[in-house]
Design a protein around this motif. Structure first.
Motif, PDB file in Angstrom:
ATOM      1  N   LEU A   1      42.440  38.265  40.895  1.00  0.00           N
ATOM      2  CA  LEU A   1      42.865  39.060  42.220  1.00  0.00           C
ATOM      3  C   LEU A   1      42.566  38.681  43.110  1.00  0.00           C
ATOM      4  CD1 LEU A   1      44.531  41.878  42.402  1.00  0.00           C
ATOM      5  CD2 LEU A   1      42.401  43.345  41.102  1.00  0.00           C
ATOM      6  N   THR A   2      41.125  38.330  42.896  1.00  0.00           N
ATOM      7  CA  THR A   2      40.749  37.860  43.678  1.00  0.00           C
ATOM      8  C   THR A   2      40.431  36.984  44.242  1.00  0.00           C
ATOM      9  OG1 THR A   2      38.428  37.817  42.582  1.00  0.00           O
ATOM     10  CG2 THR A   2      38.864  40.137  43.493  1.00  0.00           C
TER      11      THR A   2
ATOM     12  N   LEU B   1      48.448  42.166  36.768  1.00  0.00           N
ATOM     13  CA  LEU B   1      46.378  41.405  37.090  1.00  0.00           C
ATOM     14  C   LEU B   1      46.308  43.146  37.661  1.00  0.00           C
ATOM     15  CD1 LEU B   1      47.650  39.076  39.637  1.00  0.00           C
ATOM     16  CD2 LEU B   1      46.693  38.367  37.975  1.00  0.00           C
ATOM     17  N   PHE B   2      46.894  43.982  37.632  1.00  0.00           N
ATOM     18  CA  PHE B   2      46.363  45.231  38.596  1.00  0.00           C
ATOM     19  C   PHE B   2      46.294  46.171  37.010  1.00  0.00           C
ATOM     20  CE2 PHE B   2      48.028  43.913  41.694  1.00  0.00           C
ATOM     21  CZ  PHE B   2      47.575  44.023  42.467  1.00  0.00           C
ATOM     22  N   ALA B   3      46.238  45.883  36.202  1.00  0.00           N
ATOM     23  CA  ALA B   3      46.126  46.141  34.974  1.00  0.00           C
ATOM     24  C   ALA B   3      44.836  47.047  34.906  1.00  0.00           C
ATOM     25  CB  ALA B   3      46.088  46.347  33.303  1.00  0.00           C
ATOM     26  N   THR B   4      44.294  48.448  34.161  1.00  0.00           N
ATOM     27  CA  THR B   4      43.049  48.798  34.707  1.00  0.00           C
ATOM     28  C   THR B   4      43.018  49.626  33.583  1.00  0.00           C
ATOM     29  OG1 THR B   4      44.087  51.477  35.390  1.00  0.00           O
ATOM     30  CG2 THR B   4      43.002  49.919  37.019  1.00  0.00           C
ATOM     31  N   PRO B   5      41.485  48.760  32.700  1.00  0.00           N
ATOM     32  CA  PRO B   5      40.994  49.363  31.346  1.00  0.00           C
ATOM     33  C   PRO B   5      40.686  51.120  30.526  1.00  0.00           C
ATOM     34  CG  PRO B   5      39.835  47.845  31.546  1.00  0.00           C
ATOM     35  CD  PRO B   5      40.725  47.532  32.769  1.00  0.00           C
TER      36      PRO B   5
ATOM     37  N   VAL C   1      29.942  43.945  43.890  1.00  0.00           N
ATOM     38  CA  VAL C   1      30.266  44.873  44.866  1.00  0.00           C
ATOM     39  C   VAL C   1      32.194  44.882  44.473  1.00  0.00           C
ATOM     40  CG1 VAL C   1      30.596  46.940  46.350  1.00  0.00           C
ATOM     41  CG2 VAL C   1      28.690  46.120  46.122  1.00  0.00           C
ATOM     42  N   GLU C   2      32.224  43.781  45.395  1.00  0.00           N
ATOM     43  CA  GLU C   2      33.584  43.245  44.974  1.00  0.00           C
ATOM     44  C   GLU C   2      33.985  43.458  43.807  1.00  0.00           C
ATOM     45  OE1 GLU C   2      37.784  41.980  46.126  1.00  0.00           O
ATOM     46  OE2 GLU C   2      36.135  42.967  47.243  1.00  0.00           O
ATOM     47  N   MET C   3      33.925  42.227  43.265  1.00  0.00           N
ATOM     48  CA  MET C   3      33.503  42.010  41.546  1.00  0.00           C
ATOM     49  C   MET C   3      34.021  43.549  40.986  1.00  0.00           C
ATOM     50  SD  MET C   3      35.064  39.340  41.755  1.00  0.00           S
ATOM     51  CE  MET C   3      34.580  38.282  43.055  1.00  0.00           C
ATOM     52  N   LEU C   4      32.778  44.522  40.799  1.00  0.00           N
ATOM     53  CA  LEU C   4      32.876  45.333  40.158  1.00  0.00           C
ATOM     54  C   LEU C   4      33.334  46.611  40.351  1.00  0.00           C
ATOM     55  CD1 LEU C   4      28.859  45.230  40.138  1.00  0.00           C
ATOM     56  CD2 LEU C   4      30.159  44.287  38.495  1.00  0.00           C
ATOM     57  N   GLY C   5      33.753  46.710  41.947  1.00  0.00           N
ATOM     58  CA  GLY C   5      35.207  47.767  42.516  1.00  0.00           C
ATOM     59  C   GLY C   5      36.298  47.474  41.379  1.00  0.00           C
ATOM     60  N   HIS C   6      36.633  46.911  41.087  1.00  0.00           N
ATOM     61  CA  HIS C   6      37.777  45.949  40.320  1.00  0.00           C
ATOM     62  C   HIS C   6      37.892  46.595  39.142  1.00  0.00           C
ATOM     63  CE1 HIS C   6      40.126  44.182  44.028  1.00  0.00           C
ATOM     64  NE2 HIS C   6      39.085  43.451  44.085  1.00  0.00           N
ATOM     65  N   MET C   7      36.963  47.136  38.409  1.00  0.00           N
ATOM     66  CA  MET C   7      37.213  48.085  37.644  1.00  0.00           C
ATOM     67  C   MET C   7      37.728  49.319  38.021  1.00  0.00           C
ATOM     68  SD  MET C   7      33.477  46.490  34.740  1.00  0.00           S
ATOM     69  CE  MET C   7      32.566  47.240  36.179  1.00  0.00           C
TER      70      MET C   7
END
Length: 227
Positions: A209-210, A23-27, A51-57
């Motif tokens: 994740l959220t 869940l914490f993989a970052t492309p 911002v919550e969603m976009l900030g997890h990229m």
């Protein structure tokens, strides 16, 4: 504090035991600059949901821009701006939230002029709720298919007859312009943008994740209006 930074009060990291590591993989991807307009009486969820969603990229920089340093939301909490509206800032995504504050800002010539200039240096423009009223009044949505908050549909659509307003749409994507319906719809549209930019797997990762139940169908608009 983001979940990836979660530790116990005793200082022992337990995140891996609570959350699946994938869940914490970052492309990997090109760094993304996101600029978000804020103004007094903006609707809190309009801004902070996306911002919550976009900030997890990964590789994302999110900056707030406003006419003054401290901005008060409609619900009361305040935010500090990063950039002044005295300048325009090239960005990948410009976010324009809505809220009761837009009712007076549609007559603010300085703001509308800034939006016109900022749009030209923004790769994509994303409005939430009545944020589309500001874009419409600035002439930015002329000839564009767009939607807005259905509870304020009559008011917003009265501001410009040159916009192709959609009365039934959770969000509308028109290439450079992404417009969403009211408040929570912005969070759904933000995940759509994640999917558009980084793929389905990344959007679903952030959804899990959220623990957010994503309405991923733009045609599924429970608040559609009859015209």
């Amino acid at each position: 504090m983001k979940r990836r930074d979660f530790i116990t009060a005793g200082g022992i990291a337990v995140a891996s035991a609570l959350f699946a590591p994938h869940l914490f993989a970052t492309p990997k991807g090109k760094p993304l600059k996101i600029l978000a307009l804020v103004f007094d009486d903006y609707e809190t969820l309009d801004l902070h949901g996306p911002v919550e969603m976009l900030g997890h990229m990964s590789h994302v920089q999110i900056l707030l821009v406003g006419a003054k340093s401290i901005i008060r939301s409609y619900q009361g909490p305040k935010v500090v701006t990063d950039i002044s509206m005295e300048q325009v800032t090239p960005c990948d995504l410009l976010i324009v939230p809505g809220g009761i504050g837009t009712r007076t800002l549609v007559e603010d010539s300085e703001l509308l002029s800034w939006l016109q200039a900022q749009e030209k240096v923004s790769k994509k423009v994303f409005s939430i709720c009545t944020g589309s009223a500001l874009l419409a009044k600035a002439g930015i949505l002329d000839g564009v298919n767009a939607t807005t908050n259905k509870m304020a549909y009559q008011w917003v659509t009265s501001l410009s007859q040159r916009v192709h307003w959609q009365p039934s749409a959770r969000w509308v994507d028109e290439g450079k312009f992404l417009t969403s319906s009211g408040v929570s719809a912005g969070t759904d549209a933000a995940l759509f943008y994640v999917r558009q930019l980084r793929g389905e797997e990344e959007a679903r990762r952030i959804e899990r994740l959220t623990e957010y139940h994503w309405n991923d169908d733009s045609t599924n608009d429970p608040y559609a209006v009859e015209v």
